[in-house]
Design an enzyme around this catalytic site. Structure first.
Site, PDB file in Angstrom:
ATOM      1  N   ASP A 284     -13.067 -20.613  11.544  1.00  0.00           N
ATOM      2  CA  ASP A 284     -14.181 -21.554  11.613  1.00  0.00           C
ATOM      3  C   ASP A 284     -15.382 -20.986  10.878  1.00  0.00           C
ATOM      4  OD1 ASP A 284     -12.816 -23.386  13.245  1.00  0.00           O
ATOM      5  OD2 ASP A 284     -13.320 -22.237  15.045  1.00  0.00           O
ATOM      6  N   HIS A 285     -16.216 -21.881  10.363  1.00  0.00           N
ATOM      7  CA  HIS A 285     -17.475 -21.437   9.784  1.00  0.00           C
ATOM      8  C   HIS A 285     -18.464 -21.180  10.926  1.00  0.00           C
ATOM      9  CE1 HIS A 285     -21.171 -21.436   7.434  1.00  0.00           C
ATOM     10  NE2 HIS A 285     -20.424 -21.291   6.353  1.00  0.00           N
ATOM     11  N   PRO A 286     -19.289 -20.126  10.822  1.00  0.00           N
ATOM     12  CA  PRO A 286     -20.197 -19.840  11.940  1.00  0.00           C
ATOM     13  C   PRO A 286     -21.277 -20.894  12.151  1.00  0.00           C
ATOM     14  CG  PRO A 286     -20.543 -18.303  10.103  1.00  0.00           C
ATOM     15  CD  PRO A 286     -19.312 -19.083   9.795  1.00  0.00           C
ATOM     16  N   LEU A 287     -21.540 -21.743  11.162  1.00  0.00           N
ATOM     17  CA  LEU A 287     -22.669 -22.675  11.269  1.00  0.00           C
ATOM     18  C   LEU A 287     -22.323 -24.115  10.931  1.00  0.00           C
ATOM     19  CD1 LEU A 287     -25.323 -20.498   9.375  1.00  0.00           C
ATOM     20  CD2 LEU A 287     -25.135 -20.815  11.860  1.00  0.00           C
ATOM     21  N   VAL A 288     -21.210 -24.340  10.243  1.00  0.00           N
ATOM     22  CA  VAL A 288     -20.966 -25.654   9.648  1.00  0.00           C
ATOM     23  C   VAL A 288     -19.669 -26.263  10.190  1.00  0.00           C
ATOM     24  CG1 VAL A 288     -20.360 -26.804   7.468  1.00  0.00           C
ATOM     25  CG2 VAL A 288     -22.224 -25.139   7.525  1.00  0.00           C
TER      26      VAL A 288
END
Lengths: 389, 389
Positions: B227-231
């Site tokens: 997973d992307h940490p922010l998006v």
């Protein structure tokens, strides 16, 4: 002469990460880097990550040693200015998809006409030939396609991306290496040339023995988490207050390791007297080692093991990394004054030259801070016609 | 002139991986690389990995474009030969621990006396200053200490090492970059200097925004698996016959993605009309996307998404990578004849220069293959006294 790239002017059309990393490396070595940015907006990274005193620290840390000039490359005036700037440049770097520069009116023939000695460089996803040449690229996707993810992660789970945006950075570093080589060639033969660095190719070149073994055998390397695919013992072991990473990479170091923790006799035990046996009984061996290492602290074992010549350390989070006395002694955290935006802490120089060292000559620039200086100096330069493309 | 490092002689004391990778990159750019090996044994990698027709493909793939000379550096005769060789060299590279060269009688003063214009380079674990200077290093340990492992892996699980021996390779590439810069400085000012590349520093410099965000906020970046940490959305989605990696890195690309899969209306749904909301309801959103993507094959989606400008691809294992038409078009697999050992398949050149391209001039050498050629030419060179250290 104070730095290897003193007097080299780099016109930098790159944005975000791979390209700005490349041109930062060139700037750290002394090049004058002129960062061309869309008027009023700039590199998207200016608005990314945490902002303090009006400045993105992410932007600041990748754009030190650069000047900022705003040019609208969709308009004729901006293109005319860029053409003049190229006449004054030694290097032109972009990280557009292959072909974009030509569509903007700056194909290879035009560039050669503007400046026959120019070194040009393109950092892209997949290279400028082949079926994927027009595909947009992104770090995560090239990690997936390159095989990196297929060897990263635990054996019983899915392939994993790297936490670091590694394909961007590898491609940027290779581009910088290629550019300095091209400059050295030009110093000798007087000719410019084109350098290309693709994210997919760069990370693929890091496959090392995983690649050579597959090419020989056709077998797929397994994901092995923190275990070594071939050697035991190896990995993380529990001390009384935390884990210790140990990597006995050959039989000599293995013996030192087992002696230091007081288990040397296991190497003569018929259960463990050969790597194949140790590997087959890895869980049993690891349990014996962890049991023994519970007797002392992490710090004690790391000190003793290193003193005995056994590579050893601990898993550190970033707070621990940036407080590590070794990291500080190596000046891997720098404080750089940014007038109007305070002091920014950023990563230091990864490669050290003792005669002509890397330096911070300029903090990351405000958008358009060097419009007058750079564009003003172009005023008297005659404009050359754009008669190709 | 055919290559950027034509006429540059590199005396190469390195072994295993970080150093041989560095000198391979220099050899690929045209340098004459003379690999010094212990008599009768050679670089340990000669015996590592799969062996075919008497040759380790791992060794072959990291030692192309090199000559092999056997010298016993523990004996006076070997040291005398090395001293003469250094007089003829432009670059001397080692990957011993800092201080080992001095203990062998080749400290900085001696080297300067032997050859004032020499560029020297040391690839090490932790740098040559600081409390860990005498520690032995190994890829796994520097991955642990650098913070790399702290950001690699799944949120609910332990920190993971990279499947690639990444700190060795990054350090080797930085060393090559530093050496070419030092050569360019020498071309101009006539002076040699010392280059240093440490595994810990190199991989730390790849922290990118993870580093800058931590330095600003003091917060620790989480491990986030794929997973992307922010998006959101971002990651792997299930098509009818396999997964598709998708990375919509900004709002424009996100809209293209959702339009291409026929879910654009979700971006106006109050549950998903802002990244914060999408991120909070990531599982729900991902389920909707995967459900929709089940309707077509992996290949179909990858083609459609890339055509729409959405970076997309699949997770490939090494068999798929080396059969990928793009990898083949980029010549990232080369076949090199090794007389007496057949044809070796190895990784190609990651950085492409169109004017003075990388070439294979020499296959990986048999141990001592160039003893006569290289040492014979030293016969008439006067020996200089070793009067320092």
């Amino acid at each position: 002469m104070r730095q290897p790239l003193d007097g080299i002017r780099v016109v930098d059309l790159t944005r975000v990460l791979s390209g700005p990393f490349c041109t930062m490396l060139l700037g750290d070595m002394g090049a004058e880097v002129i960062k061309i940015e869309p008027p009023g907006k700039g590199d998207p990274v200016r608005a990314q990550g945490g902002i303090r005193d009006g400045l993105s620290w992410y932007f600041a840390s990748f754009n030190r040693n650069k000047k900022s000039v705003e040019l609208d490359l969709y308009g004729e005036e901006g293109k005319a200015q860029l053409a003049k700037l190229i006449q004054t440049a030694d290097v032109l770097v972009d990280n557009f998809r292959p072909g974009v520069m030509a569509r903007m009116g700056f194909g290879p023939e035009r560039l050669k006409q503007l400046n026959p000695q120019l070194v040009t460089a393109n950092i892209n996803g997949y290279g400028s030939t082949g079926p994927y040449v027009d595909r947009p690229a992104f770090d995560f996707i090239t990690q997936a396609m390159s095989g990196f993810m297929s060897v990263n992660g635990r054996a019983d789970q899915e392939p994993l991306r790297s936490g670091q945006p590694i394909t961007d950075l590898v491609a940027g570093l290779y581009a910088a290496f290629g550019i300095v080589n091209a400059l050295r060639a030009r110093d000798i033969n007087g000719k410019g040339q084109h350098v290309e660095s693709a994210m997919l190719n760069g990370i693929l070149s890091f496959m090392a023995y995983l690649g050579s073994e597959h090419l020989m055998s056709g077998e797929l390397p397994p994901r092995t988490g923190n275990d070594h695919p071939l050697v035991a013992p190896y990995g993380l072991y529990k001390a009384s207050d935390g884990e210790v990473a140990v990597a006995p990479s050959n039989e000599v170091i293995l013996r030192r390791f087992m002696r230091t923790i007081g288990l040397e006799e296991l190497l003569d035990d018929p259960r463990f007297d050969h790597n194949d046996k140790r590997f087959a009984r890895r869980d049993e061996l690891n349990a014996l080692i962890s049991q023994r290492m519970q007797s002392e602290t992490q710090a004690t074992w790391i000190e003793r093991l290193n003193a005995a010549g056994v590579p050893s350390g601990r898993v550190q989070n970033l707070a621990e990394v940036f407080a590590d006395p070794q990291v500080l002694a190596q000046e891997m955290v720098m404080e750089v004054e940014h007038p109007g935006h305070g002091t920014v802490r950023m990563l230091g120089f990864p490669v050290k030259l003792d005669g002509t060292p890397c330096r911070v000559r300029l903090p990351a620039p405000d958008l358009g801070a060097h419009n007058d200086e750079v564009l003003g100096a172009l005023r008297d330069l005659p404009q050359r016609a754009a008669n190709d493309d």
